[in-house]
Scaffold this active site. Sequence first.
Site, PDB file in Angstrom:
ATOM      1  N   HIS A 189       3.332   2.395  -0.781  1.00 39.18           N
ATOM      2  CA  HIS A 189       1.994   2.213  -0.220  1.00 39.18           C
ATOM      3  C   HIS A 189       1.423   0.843  -0.502  1.00 39.18           C
ATOM      4  O   HIS A 189       1.423   0.390  -1.650  1.00 39.18           O
ATOM      5  CB  HIS A 189       1.066   3.297  -0.768  1.00 39.18           C
ATOM      6  CG  HIS A 189       1.553   4.667  -0.434  1.00 39.18           C
ATOM      7  ND1 HIS A 189       2.198   5.473  -1.345  1.00 39.18           N
ATOM      8  CD2 HIS A 189       1.544   5.339   0.732  1.00 39.18           C
ATOM      9  CE1 HIS A 189       2.554   6.597  -0.743  1.00 39.18           C
ATOM     10  NE2 HIS A 189       2.169   6.551   0.521  1.00 39.18           N
TER      11      HIS A 189
ATOM     12  N   ASP B 161       2.284   1.221  -5.132  1.00 39.01           N
ATOM     13  CA  ASP B 161       3.479   1.924  -5.618  1.00 39.01           C
ATOM     14  C   ASP B 161       4.645   1.498  -4.731  1.00 39.01           C
ATOM     15  O   ASP B 161       4.554   0.463  -4.067  1.00 39.01           O
ATOM     16  CB  ASP B 161       3.256   3.447  -5.669  1.00 39.01           C
ATOM     17  CG  ASP B 161       3.019   4.049  -4.286  1.00 39.01           C
ATOM     18  OD1 ASP B 161       3.294   3.380  -3.261  1.00 39.01           O
ATOM     19  OD2 ASP B 161       2.564   5.211  -4.213  1.00 39.01           O
TER      20      ASP B 161
ATOM     21  N   SER C 284      -0.156   9.493   4.451  1.00 38.30           N
ATOM     22  CA  SER C 284      -0.710   8.987   3.196  1.00 38.30           C
ATOM     23  C   SER C 284      -1.414   7.645   3.354  1.00 38.30           C
ATOM     24  O   SER C 284      -2.198   7.267   2.488  1.00 38.30           O
ATOM     25  CB  SER C 284       0.408   8.844   2.159  1.00 38.30           C
ATOM     26  OG  SER C 284       1.440   8.030   2.677  1.00 38.30           O
TER      27      SER C 284
END
Length: 348
Positions: free
Chosen positions: A315, A312, A37
């Site tokens: 991340h 978040d 991610s």
Amino acid sequence: MDCEAKLWLLVLFLFSSAMHCAIGEPQVPCIFIFGDSLSDNGNNNDLATDAKANYKPYGIDFPDGPTGRFTNGLTSVDIITDLLGFDHYIPPYANTKDSNIVEGVNYASGAAGIRNETGTHMGQDISMGLQLEHHKDIVSQISTKLGSDKVQQHLNKCLYYVNTGSNDYLNNYFLPQHYPTNGKYNTNQYAVALIQEHMTYLKALYELGARKFSLFGLSLIGCVPHGKNGSLCIEEQNTAALVFNNKLKAVVDRFNKELPDAKFIFINTAIITENSFKQDIKILTCCKVGSSGQCIPNEEPCLDRNLHPFFDEFHPSEMVNKVLANMAYDAPVPAFAYPMDISHLVKL
Ligand SMILES: *[C@@H]1O[C@H](CO)[C@@H](O)[C@H](O)[C@H]1NC(C)=O
Ligand SMILES: *[C@@H]1O[C@H](CO)[C@@H](O)[C@H](O)[C@H]1NC(C)=O
């Protein structure tokens, strides 16, 4: 207009065209991106998984809004793509239809890792093994476009950006309720097994023509805000990341000896981002998160996004990505990039 003025305009025009050429030519003809991610830019959007970021407030600072990037703006590899002189970002494998795949493809997938089972408690993901299968498919398409005599020469010049492994810890080893690895391996044995598997993938990439590898180490994963109860960082997780990083750095030495026509570099993410990851303010992540640690759809995020190292609970925000990308590209101290930084790797 008198003749002298016209001449000046012509000179200015020529000068600006020359400038444009110099800036317009990227330093490498192509970038291929592997990972999770931290680099995903849309590959998970149509997968059956909770690990997606194609909704607001993700992408609030990205020109096209939410794209599947797990941050407010640019990812580190977007910024490195800019620094290398590209005028566009590298398209996700899941959607290359309006793109020139000869200039590279991004295979990264949120929640994925080196091991096949990593992250699968959230649904489907694209592990390193599958990302490599996707690369084989792209290589054969490029071969058709360029001709089989030219394809190797082209692929040799590309940058191969590999940033994976965090999820093998955060979404595998440190989730014993979902995965058995913690009971099977101690920290050192687990890193050995991961690196062993990673090496087979890197070797396979080499066989497919890769020569310029930038391998990113793990950040201080024990300091991500998710699941923390006021305590700043979980030392056991940070130690595990550093064990992995040391072994990854040793891979760089080993492959640089064994594969002399290739060059591998190690980016010391943990050191570069240490200050960002250890800040107290990270407890206040920028967006409002659900129990999964991801942003709740459509909630207004913080306004001062440059002050929040985490967007978040997992991340980094674009601000941290910028620090990492700039230091990986042009390392001010040797400890950040070993044995050289990306700006030197691409000149080889
Ligand atoms: C992981 O998945 C890849 C791609 O599907 C497969 O080739 C490989 O054998 C799998 N590895 C293991 C250890 O199961
Ligand atoms: C977190 O803190 C709260 C309140 O102090 C406590 O009730 C809870 O059990 C703690 N959770 C963990 C995971 O330590």
